[in-house]
Design a protein around this motif. Structure first.
Motif, PDB file in Angstrom:
ATOM      1  N   ASN A  55       0.796  -1.254  -0.066  1.00 22.12           N
ATOM      2  CA  ASN A  55      -0.082   0.006  -0.044  1.00 22.12           C
ATOM      3  C   ASN A  55       0.780   1.058  -0.088  1.00 22.12           C
ATOM      4  OD1 ASN A  55      -2.757  -0.155  -0.225  1.00 22.12           O
ATOM      5  ND2 ASN A  55      -2.985  -0.691   1.764  1.00 22.12           N
ATOM      6  N   LEU A  56       1.891   1.281   0.587  1.00 21.78           N
ATOM      7  CA  LEU A  56       2.920   2.429   0.694  1.00 21.78           C
ATOM      8  C   LEU A  56       3.324   2.904  -0.453  1.00 21.78           C
ATOM      9  CD1 LEU A  56       4.246   2.146   4.203  1.00 21.78           C
ATOM     10  CD2 LEU A  56       2.360   3.233   3.526  1.00 21.78           C
ATOM     11  N   ILE A  57       3.736   1.657  -1.343  1.00 27.69           N
ATOM     12  CA  ILE A  57       4.439   1.937  -2.685  1.00 27.69           C
ATOM     13  C   ILE A  57       3.349   2.631  -3.612  1.00 27.69           C
ATOM     14  CG2 ILE A  57       5.331   1.104  -4.881  1.00 27.69           C
ATOM     15  CD1 ILE A  57       6.937  -0.742  -3.006  1.00 27.69           C
ATOM     16  N   LEU A  58       2.116   1.942  -3.470  1.00 29.94           N
ATOM     17  CA  LEU A  58       0.953   2.410  -4.262  1.00 29.94           C
ATOM     18  C   LEU A  58       0.677   3.960  -3.740  1.00 29.94           C
ATOM     19  CD1 LEU A  58      -1.979  -0.009  -4.588  1.00 29.94           C
ATOM     20  CD2 LEU A  58      -0.707   1.033  -6.233  1.00 29.94           C
ATOM     21  N   GLY A  59       0.897   4.019  -2.463  1.00 31.68           N
ATOM     22  CA  GLY A  59       0.503   5.565  -1.830  1.00 31.68           C
ATOM     23  C   GLY A  59       1.665   6.706  -2.590  1.00 31.68           C
TER      24      GLY A  59
ATOM     25  N   PHE B 123      10.208   0.770   0.259  1.00 31.27           N
ATOM     26  CA  PHE B 123       8.966   0.302   1.095  1.00 31.27           C
ATOM     27  C   PHE B 123       8.805  -1.171   0.909  1.00 31.27           C
ATOM     28  CE2 PHE B 123       6.861   4.592   0.537  1.00 31.27           C
ATOM     29  CZ  PHE B 123       6.914   4.865   2.038  1.00 31.27           C
ATOM     30  N   GLN B 127       7.194  -1.664   5.954  1.00 29.12           N
ATOM     31  CA  GLN B 127       6.176  -0.539   5.817  1.00 29.12           C
ATOM     32  C   GLN B 127       5.949   0.168   6.998  1.00 29.12           C
ATOM     33  OE1 GLN B 127       2.823  -1.414   3.010  1.00 29.12           O
ATOM     34  NE2 GLN B 127       3.731  -3.579   3.050  1.00 29.12           N
ATOM     35  N   PHE B 182      -4.136  13.136  -3.471  1.00 28.23           N
ATOM     36  CA  PHE B 182      -3.431  11.843  -2.937  1.00 28.23           C
ATOM     37  C   PHE B 182      -4.517  11.012  -1.969  1.00 28.23           C
ATOM     38  CE2 PHE B 182      -1.222  10.265   1.017  1.00 28.23           C
ATOM     39  CZ  PHE B 182      -0.735   9.141   0.396  1.00 28.23           C
ATOM     40  N   PHE B 186      -5.892   7.478  -2.690  1.00 27.04           N
ATOM     41  CA  PHE B 186      -5.521   6.357  -2.004  1.00 27.04           C
ATOM     42  C   PHE B 186      -6.764   5.641  -1.368  1.00 27.04           C
ATOM     43  CE2 PHE B 186      -4.275   4.258   2.234  1.00 27.04           C
ATOM     44  CZ  PHE B 186      -3.049   3.835   1.769  1.00 27.04           C
TER      45      PHE B 186
END
Lengths: 302, 671
Positions: A55-59, B123, B127, B182, B186
Motif C-alpha cells: 500500500n505504501l508504494i501505491l501511496g 518500502f 512498511q 493523494f 489512496f
C-alpha cells in the motif's frame, strides 16, 4: 497536412493584435520532456505497488501522480493573467540590433520563471515585479521586409514535468534598411564632415546666457563692441543635402542603397537637413527622428 | 554545475544511504559512503577550480570499478540479483553510479527521477511508520532537486542553507496542495490483484519463536518488549488471562540438551478429524513481523482462510510463505474438542512422546520412579505429587538461571533449582516420560495486555512461554508447571511480574533490562505499538475490503462507483481549490478594488472595463451612455485622488461606493 493546419490554427489563435491578458484559452499546458520519464516512473511504482500488494508504494505512486496534477496547475499559473504588450522598433537596419520589447504586467508581484524562445534562441527571464519588460534582440541579415519569428513564452516551473506556454505571432511585417557602407575617397565631396570653419561665420548675434563660450566672437569683444556669438553656417548647411540614388558611385542596387544609408546616417548625426531621391520615390528636405525613420523605411522598401 | 544542485544530490544520496543502512550488506554500505564522500570532495574541488582535466579513461575507470565492486558484493551476499533485497541493492548501485557521471541538466533530472524510484522501492524493506517518514524526506529532497534544476537559470542569490530552506518550503507547499488528491486516490483507487508472481522478501526472522528449545544453554533470557502479535475482535469473548495460552508448536524430541519437533507433528490435520463443539469465537490475528511463519492462535484455534493450514500439533502456518500485512481470520474452538486419530498414527505418536535419553539424568530417573511408586502408580496422583514437590522444594522463577551441564535435568532439579518456563516445562515432561506417561513440550505465548483503546489484545515477545502437555484418558491435557512456581506470571502477566518483582531478574547486572521495563517506558512502548497498529491497520493494511466498506458507507455498491467517486471527488476538489483561490483573490484586494470589481460585475458585457482601458477612459466611455455625466466625472476624481495621492480613507471609499451605486442606476435608466 495535419501539422500545417495546426500551425495555421496556432497563428490564428495567438496572433498579436494589441495588449493581451493571457486567459485560459491562450495558455497551453502539457507534459514536458522529462515529464514523460516521471510518467513512466508513476507507472512502474504502480505496478510494483500492485504486485507486492504494498500500500505504501501505491501511496507513493498516488502522491507522485497528485504532484504531477498540481504541476499542471502551477505551471499554468505562471503564465495565466499576465498582460503582454509588444513594442517593436519601427524600422531596423541590416546587421544592427532590431529590438522587440515585450512589456509584462501582473496584478501582484509574484515571481514568474519565464523562458523566451525565438529563432533557436532561449533566454530565461525572472519576472517578479508588477511591471517589467524583456527585450528580444534580432540581427536582421537582409534588407527589405522582415517578419519577426514566432515568440514562445514558456515556463516549466516548478519541477520541469509540465510546460505551460503561449505564443506571440507578430503578424505585421517590419522593414529593414540597408547597412551603411562608407563611401570611397573620390566621392568624399558628397559628404559633409560637419566641422564648422572657425572664421567663416554667417552672422553675429548678441550673446545669450546659455551660449557656448567657444562661439563668442572675441574679435568683436576686443574691439569693445560687446559680446557677440558667431552663427556658423557651412556650405552644405546652406543648401540641404540631397542624396540621389542615381549619383551613387556603384552599379549595384544594394550597394547604392548602402551608400545612401551612410550619407543619411551622417546627416542625421550632424542634424543636417537632407532629402533623398529614389527612382520611384522622393522626399522633402527634413530633419529629426521621424524623418529619419521615414527615409530608412523608403530605403528598406526600394 | 550549480552548488545548490550539488548539495541536493548529496542530500538525496545520503538519505537513501541512511535508510538502506539496516538492510544492506555492510561492505556495500561502506562502498556507498565512500561514493558519497568522493562526490562531495569532487564537487568541492570543482567549485574551487582545482580539478585538472584528465583523459576520459581516468574518469571512467572509477565508475566502472565502483559498479563492479558493488555488484560483486551483492552477489556474494545473496547469490542472486533478483529478489527484493538484492533487487533494491542493485537499483541503489545504479543510482550511486549514475551520480558519478552527472553533468548536464538532463542528467540531473534523470538522477532525481531515478532517486524517486529507489525511494519507493525502500518500502519493500519495511512498511513501518518511520520508514514512511524517511521515504517522505527522500521524496522531498528529490523534488527540491528537481525544483532547483528548474530555477537555477534564474539565479536568486542566497546562501546554501537559506535556499535549501526556502526551496523545501516551496516543495512542502506543493505537496500540501497535492495532498487532497493523494488522499482521494489512496482511498478510492481500486486495489487490483497482482499482475504476476513476484519473489517475496526472504527476511530472516530475527525475533520470535524458534523451532527448537534448549533451556540449559541460556544463562540470561533477554526479554524483548517488542510486540509479537495483536488480536483483534470482541475482547469480551476472550477467556481470562490465566487461560490465554497462545499456541505455536509442539516440541517432543529430546536429545539430552535440545527439544525439537517430530516431523509427524507437521502433517496436515483435516477438520473432519476434530470432534466436538466446533463453532466458537472468531477473531483476527495480526503478526507484527509479517514474515513470521508461525501463527500463534489462542489454544486451540483453526484458520478460516484457505491460505493457512492446521497441523497435527494444532500449529498453524501459511501454505506459501507470504508477507502478509492483513490480519488473519481465526476461530477459537476451545480446549473441549478432541482429536480423532487412526490407531497406527496414535501409537507412533505416543511412542515418540515416551522416549528419553536413557544414559542422562540418572538421578532424576531414579527420583521419578520412586515418586511414582509412592503414588501407587496412579498417573494423576503422580502428576500432582510432582507439582507439589516443585512447590515444596522452593524452586525459584528467574530470568537469569545460569548455564547447565550435560546432565541438565539432574542439575536443575537437585542443584540450581532456578529457571524460567522452559526449565520447568522441560523437566516436568521428562519426569512424566521416565515413568511411562506420554508428555510433550508446547511453546507459544501466555497472557498479554489490552491495548490502550480496549479494542485489541497485545502480546509481546516477553510473553513467550513453554508449558507441558500430558496424555491422559486418550487426550492431551495442558499442565503448566510454571503456574505452580510463579503463579503471578500466569495470573497477572509477565509485564506486571517484571514491574513488581525485581528478584526475577536475578542478581546479575540486569540494569539495562530493568530500565527497559520501567513503567514510563512501558507506557511509551504500549502507545507507540498502538500507533504502529493503527498505522498498520489503517494505512498499510488498507485493502479492497476496507475500501468497499467505505463505499458502502457512502451508499455506493456498483462496480462503476469507484470511477464515479474518483471523478466527482477530483471535480469537487478542483471546485474547492477554485473557490479558495477566488476567496483569496478577493481577500487580497483593497477596499477600493473590491468595490470597483463589484461595480464592474454588475454591468453588461459592453460596459465592463476593457483590458487596455484606463479607469479614466472607462469612466468617460460610460459617461457617454448615461445622462448624469457628472457622476462618472466625480467617481474618476475620487479614484484618482485615492490611487495617486495614496490616501485611502474610509470617507472617500464610502463616497465612491455611493457614487458607483448611482452610476449603476443611471446606466439602468438609460437602457
Amino acid at each position: 497536412m495535419l501539422g500545417q493546419r495546426f500551425v495555421k490554427w496556432l497563428h490564428l489563435r495567438f496572433r498579436y493584435t494589441g495588449t493581451r491578458t493571457l486567459k485560459q484559452n491562450q495558455v497551453l499546458v502539457f507534459i514536458y520532456q522529462q515529464g514523460f520519464l516521471y510518467l513512466v516512473l508513476i507507472l512502474i511504482t504502480f505496478i510494483a505497488g500492485i504486485n507486492y500488494a504494498n500500500n505504501l508504494i501505491l501511496g507513493f505512486c498516488f502522491l507522485m501522480s497528485a504532484i504531477l496534477c498540481i504541476s499542471f496547475y502551477l505551471s499554468f499559473k505562471q503564465l495565466h493573467a499576465i498582460t503582454l504588450d509588444v513594442i517593436v522598433d519601427e524600422v531596423g537596419k541590416v546587421n544592427e540590433v532590431f529590438k522587440v520589447k515585450v512589456n509584462l504586467q501582473q496584478d501582484r508581484a509574484t515571481p514568474k520563471f519565464l523562458n523566451f524562445k525565438f529563432d533557436e534562441q532561449l533566454q530565461s527571464f525572472l519576472f517578479e515585479e508588477k511591471q517589467q519588460s524583456f527585450e528580444l534582440n534580432f540581427i536582421p541579415q537582409q534588407r527589405g521586409e522582415f517578419s519577426v519569428p514566432p515568440i514562445q513564452i514558456y515556463s516549466t516551473y516548478p519541477l520541469g514535468l509540465v510546460r505551460a506556454w503561449t505564443y506571440i505571432y507578430l503578424t505585421e511585417s517590419y522593414w529593414i534598411a540597408p547597412e551603411a557602407k562608407p563611401l570611397t575617397h573620390q566621392s568624399q565631396n558628397y559628404s559633409n564632415t560637419g566641422e564648422p570653419d572657425l572664421d567663416e561665420f554667417k552672422e553675429l548675434r548678441t550673446f545669450k546666457s546659455d551660449d557656448s563660450l567657444q562661439s563668442i566672437s572675441w574679435k568683436q569683444a576686443a574691439r569693445g563692441q560687446g559680446l557677440f556669438v558667431k552663427q556658423f553656417d557651412d556650405l552644405v548647411d546652406t543648401h540641404a543635402m540631397q542624396i540621389e540614388y542615381s549619383k551613387m558611385p556603384s552599379a549595384d542596387h544594394e550597394e547604392k542603397l548602402s551608400f545612401m544609408m551612410e550619407l543619411v546616417d551622417r546627416c542625421h548625426q550632424t542634424e543636417t537637413p537632407y532629402s533623398i531621391i529614389l527612382p520611384h520615390a522622393q522626399t522633402e528636405n527634413g530633419i529629426g527622428e521621424q524623418h529619419y525613420i521615414h527615409i530608412k523605411t523608403l530605403l528598406a522598401q526600394s | 554545475m550549480n552548488k545548490s544542485i550539488q548539495t541536493s544530490i548529496l542530500v538525496v544520496l545520503s538519505l537513501i544511504w541512511l535508510v538502506q543502512l539496516a538492510y544492506m550488506p555492510i561492505a556495500l554500505s561502506i562502498l556507498f559512503l565512500i561514493n558519497i564522500m568522493t562526490l562531495a570532495l569532487y564537487y568541492d574541488k570543482t567549485n574551487k577550480h582545482q580539478v585538472y582535466k584528465l583523459p576520459r579513461l581516468f574518469t571512467q575507470i572509477p565508475k566502472l570499478v565502483f559498479a563492479l565492486l558493488a555488484l560483486l558484493i551483492i552477489y556474494f551476499d545473496s547469490r542472486t540479483f533478483l529478489g527484493v533485497e538484492a533487487g533494491t541493492a542493485v537499483l541503489s548501485t545504479f543510482l550511486f553510479a549514475k551520480a558519478l557521471e552527472t553533468k548536464s541538466k538532463r542528467d540531473f533530472i534523470i538522477l532525481f527521477n531515478f532517486a524517486l524510484f529507489v525511494s519507493a522501492s525502500l518500502f519493500l524493506h519495511s512498511q513501518a511508520f518511520w520508514m514512511a517518514l524517511l521515504v517522505l524526506c527522500c521524496l522531498i529532497s528529490c523534488l527540491v532537486g528537481l525544483y532547483r534544476v528548474q530555477i537555477v537559470n534564474f539565479e536568486i542569490d542566497q546562501p546554501i542553507f537559506q535556499s535549501f530552506k526556502t526551496d523545501s518550503i516551496h516543495i512542502l507547499k506543493f505537496i500540501t496542495l497535492a495532498l487532497p488528491f493523494f488522499v482521494l486516490l489512496f482511498m478510492f483507487f481500486p486495489r487490483l490483484p497482482p499482475l504476476w508472481q513476484i519473489p517475496i522478501p526472504n527476511n530472516k526472522a530475527v525475533t520470535g519463536l524458534s523451532d527448537r528449545m534448549s533451556p540449559g544453554d541460556i544463562a540470561e533470557l533477554s526479554q524483548s518488549s517488542a510486540l509479537a502479535f495483536r488480536i483483534i475482535g470482541n475482547m469480551k469473548q476472550l477467556p481470562n488471562r490465566n487461560e490465554l495460552y497462545w499456541r505455536a508448536m509442539v516440541l517432543d524430541r529430546y536429545d539430552g540438551t535440545t527439544w525439537t519437533s517430530e516431523f509427524a507433528n507437521k502433517q496436515v490435520k483435516a477438520y473432519s478429524k476434530i470432534a466436538g463443539h466446533l463453532d466458537g469465537f472468531h477473531y483476527q490475528y495480526l503478526a507484527s513481523d509479517p514474515s513470521q511463519q508461525w501463527i500463534t492462535g489462542l489454544e486451540k484455534s483453526i484458520p478460516i482462510e484457505q491460505r493457512f493450514e492446521l497441523h497435527q500439533d494444532w500449529s498453524i502456518t501459511p501454505k506459501r510463505l507470504v508477507q502478509r500485512t492483513q490480519p488473519i481470520e481465526l476461530q477459537w474452538v476451545g480446549s473441549q474438542v478432541r482429536d480423532i486419530q487412526d490407531a497406527h498414527f496414535e501409537q507412533m505418536m505416543l511412542k515418540n512422546n515416551l522416549s528419553y535419553p536413557k544414559k542422562n539424568d540418572l538421578q532424576a530417573q531414579k527420583f521419578a520412579l520412586n515418586l511414582y511408586q509412592q503414588s501407587q502408580s496412579n498417573h494423576e496422583a503422580y502428576i500432582q505429587n510432582v507439582l507439589n514437590w516443585y512447590k515444596k522444594e522452593n524452586f525459584v522463577y528467574t530470568l537469569a538461571p545460569g548455564r547447565l551441564g550435560n546432565n541438565r535435568i539432574d542439575e536443575f532439579l537437585f542443584q540450581s533449582r532456578q529457571g524460567f518456563c522452559e526449565h520447568y516445562a522441560s523437566s516436568f515432561v521428562l519426569l512424566m516420560r521416565y515413568v511411562g506417561i506420554p508428555a510433550r513440550v508446547v511453546t507459544g505465548y501466555q497472557g498479554g495486555e489490552l491495548s490502550p483503546d480496549g479494542q485489541s489484545w497485545e502480546v509481546r515477545q516477553l510473553d513467550a512461554h513453554a508449558w507441558a502437555e500430558v496424555y491422559q484418558h486418550g487426550q492431551w491435557q495442558r499442565i503448566d508447571p510454571t503456574a505452580i512456581i510463579a503463579p503471578t506470571r500466569i495470573d497477572r502477566g509477565m509485564q506486571n511480574v517484571m514491574n513488581d518483582d525485581r528478584s526475577i531478574f536475578g542478581d546479575a547486572g540486569y540494569s539495562n533490562l530493568r530500565f527497559q521495563h520501567s513503567s514510563l517506558l512501558r507506557t511509551l512502548r504500549v502507545w507507540s505499538d498502538y500507533a504502529g497498529f493503527q498505522w498498520q491497520s489503517k494505512v498499510v493494511g488498507y485493502d479492497a475490503e476496507k475500501q468497499s466498506d467505505w463505499m458502502k458507507k457512502l451508499g455506493l455498491t456498483s462496480a462503476y462507483s469507484y470511477g464515479l467517486v474518483l471523478i466527482f471527488g477530483i471535480l469537487g476538489l478542483l471546485l474547492i481549490y477554485w473557490g479558495v483561490t477566488q476567496f483569496w483573490r478577493i481577500r487580497q484586494m483593497s477596499g477600493l478594488e473590491r468595490i470597483i470589481a463589484q461595480f464592474n460585475h454588475q454591468l453588461s458585457v459592453v460596459d465592463q472595463k476593457a483590458e487596455a482601458e484606463t479607469f479614466q477612459q472607462w469612466m468617460q466611455r460610460l459617461a457617454l451612455r448615461a445622462e448624469q455625466k457628472h457622476l462618472f466625472e466625480q467617481v474618476n476624481q475620487i479614484f484618482q485622488k485615492i490611487v495617486y495621492l495614496g490616501n485611502e480613507n474610509q470617507q472617500d471609499i464610502q463616497n465612491i461606493k455611493k457614487l458607483l451605486k448611482e452610476c449603476t442606476n443611471a446606466l439602468k435608466v438609460k437602457k
